[in-house]
Design an enzyme around this catalytic site. Sequence first.
Site, mmCIF file in Angstrom:
data_model
loop_
_atom_site.group_PDB
_atom_site.id
_atom_site.type_symbol
_atom_site.label_atom_id
_atom_site.label_comp_id
_atom_site.label_asym_id
_atom_site.label_seq_id
_atom_site.Cartn_x
_atom_site.Cartn_y
_atom_site.Cartn_z
ATOM 1 N N SER A 178 0.855 -1.188 0.000
ATOM 2 C CA SER A 178 0.000 0.000 0.000
ATOM 3 C C SER A 178 0.891 1.237 0.000
ATOM 4 O O SER A 178 2.038 1.183 0.479
ATOM 5 C CB SER A 178 -0.862 0.001 1.268
ATOM 6 O OG SER A 178 -1.373 1.296 1.522
ATOM 7 N N TYR A 191 -1.793 -1.072 10.457
ATOM 8 C CA TYR A 191 -1.951 -1.509 9.056
ATOM 9 C C TYR A 191 -0.755 -1.078 8.219
ATOM 10 O O TYR A 191 -0.164 -1.888 7.485
ATOM 11 C CB TYR A 191 -3.241 -0.920 8.490
ATOM 12 C CG TYR A 191 -3.431 -1.048 6.987
ATOM 13 C CD1 TYR A 191 -3.930 -2.229 6.425
ATOM 14 C CD2 TYR A 191 -3.151 0.022 6.123
ATOM 15 C CE1 TYR A 191 -4.126 -2.335 5.041
ATOM 16 C CE2 TYR A 191 -3.345 -0.079 4.753
ATOM 17 C CZ TYR A 191 -3.837 -1.251 4.220
ATOM 18 O OH TYR A 191 -4.026 -1.353 2.854
#
Length: 286
Positions: A178, A191
């Site tokens: 990401s 995350y």
Amino acid sequence: MIKKTTKKVNPPQVQNRPGSELKMHPQPISNAHLPFTDKLKNKVLLITGGDSGIGRAICILFATQGADIAIVYLNETTDANDTKNIIEGYGQKCLLIKGDISKEQFCNTAIKKTIAYFGKMDILINNAAIHYETKNVAELDLSKMKRTFEVNIYSMFYMVKYSLPYLKKGAVIINTSSVTAYRGSAELVDYAATKGAIVSFTRSLAANLIKKGIRVNGVAPGPIWTPLIVSSFDKKRVSEHGSKVPMERAGEPSEVAPAYLFLASEDSSYISGQFIHPNGGEIVNG
Ligand code: NAD
Ligand code: MG
């Protein structure tokens, strides 16, 4: 898609130019990947989180290129069945495998089921992930933090460990990271940390497997319009998703999937340990 041309084109007369390719022995290969179809003919893909979002777009694109696909998903059986129907509509086979990738034994079973059904496996895409928003880190729910690590990164070790006995020379592994791995995320601290781990994991695994002829790469998407966003952010954040990147919009899953096709096919035969950044124009390093 670019159509194969049957028209004969005469090569330019370049023999006398010092920089001519014709003077090279052997000549560089510049047309190995034409035509632009069937890039994944007879290949078998196992993808986690293939039911929806980015994973679904990958499944559809890969099916158009001739791949058969095993989809691992948590519990969204309606989404998974819809994706399976689309794949079968392109004449490809699809096996749905429901379960929790944070469980080591489930990962082992998922790979065994894929091999039993298709007889082999050529491409592994580790794509499933979860996140929980936390505004104040002092209030971080540690059980959610641990779950995030188990689902997002531990699972990649399980999937890779248990698939390696079946992956032959020419196989590829692609991991979904990401943009948060590269620039951090104030409200997705745990995350983002798993996504950073995925970058280092990918680079290390690429180094480890290079002699076996297995390439390992990753994709680091920016804000994409998927169920992950709608199911885990509040209304305001959902409505602003993508507004802060240079293109000022969220990307569609179909704008991310081609990066995976490139990395899965022979088009990227000289690339390993790298990341592609479909992220709306945000400049990141690495
Ligand atoms: P998505 O919700 O469509 O896909 C994630 C899928 O992961 C789910 O459908 C689910 O089946 C699967 N999954 C979750 N927990 C699981 C578990 N324990 N066991 C098995 N499967 C599980 O969302 P998406 O946005 O397409 O996510 C795909 C990947 O893209 C993720 O790795 C995510 O981190 C990454 N990503 C998304 C964005 C974005 O803005 N959507 C941005 C950067 C990275
Ligand atoms: Mg889903």
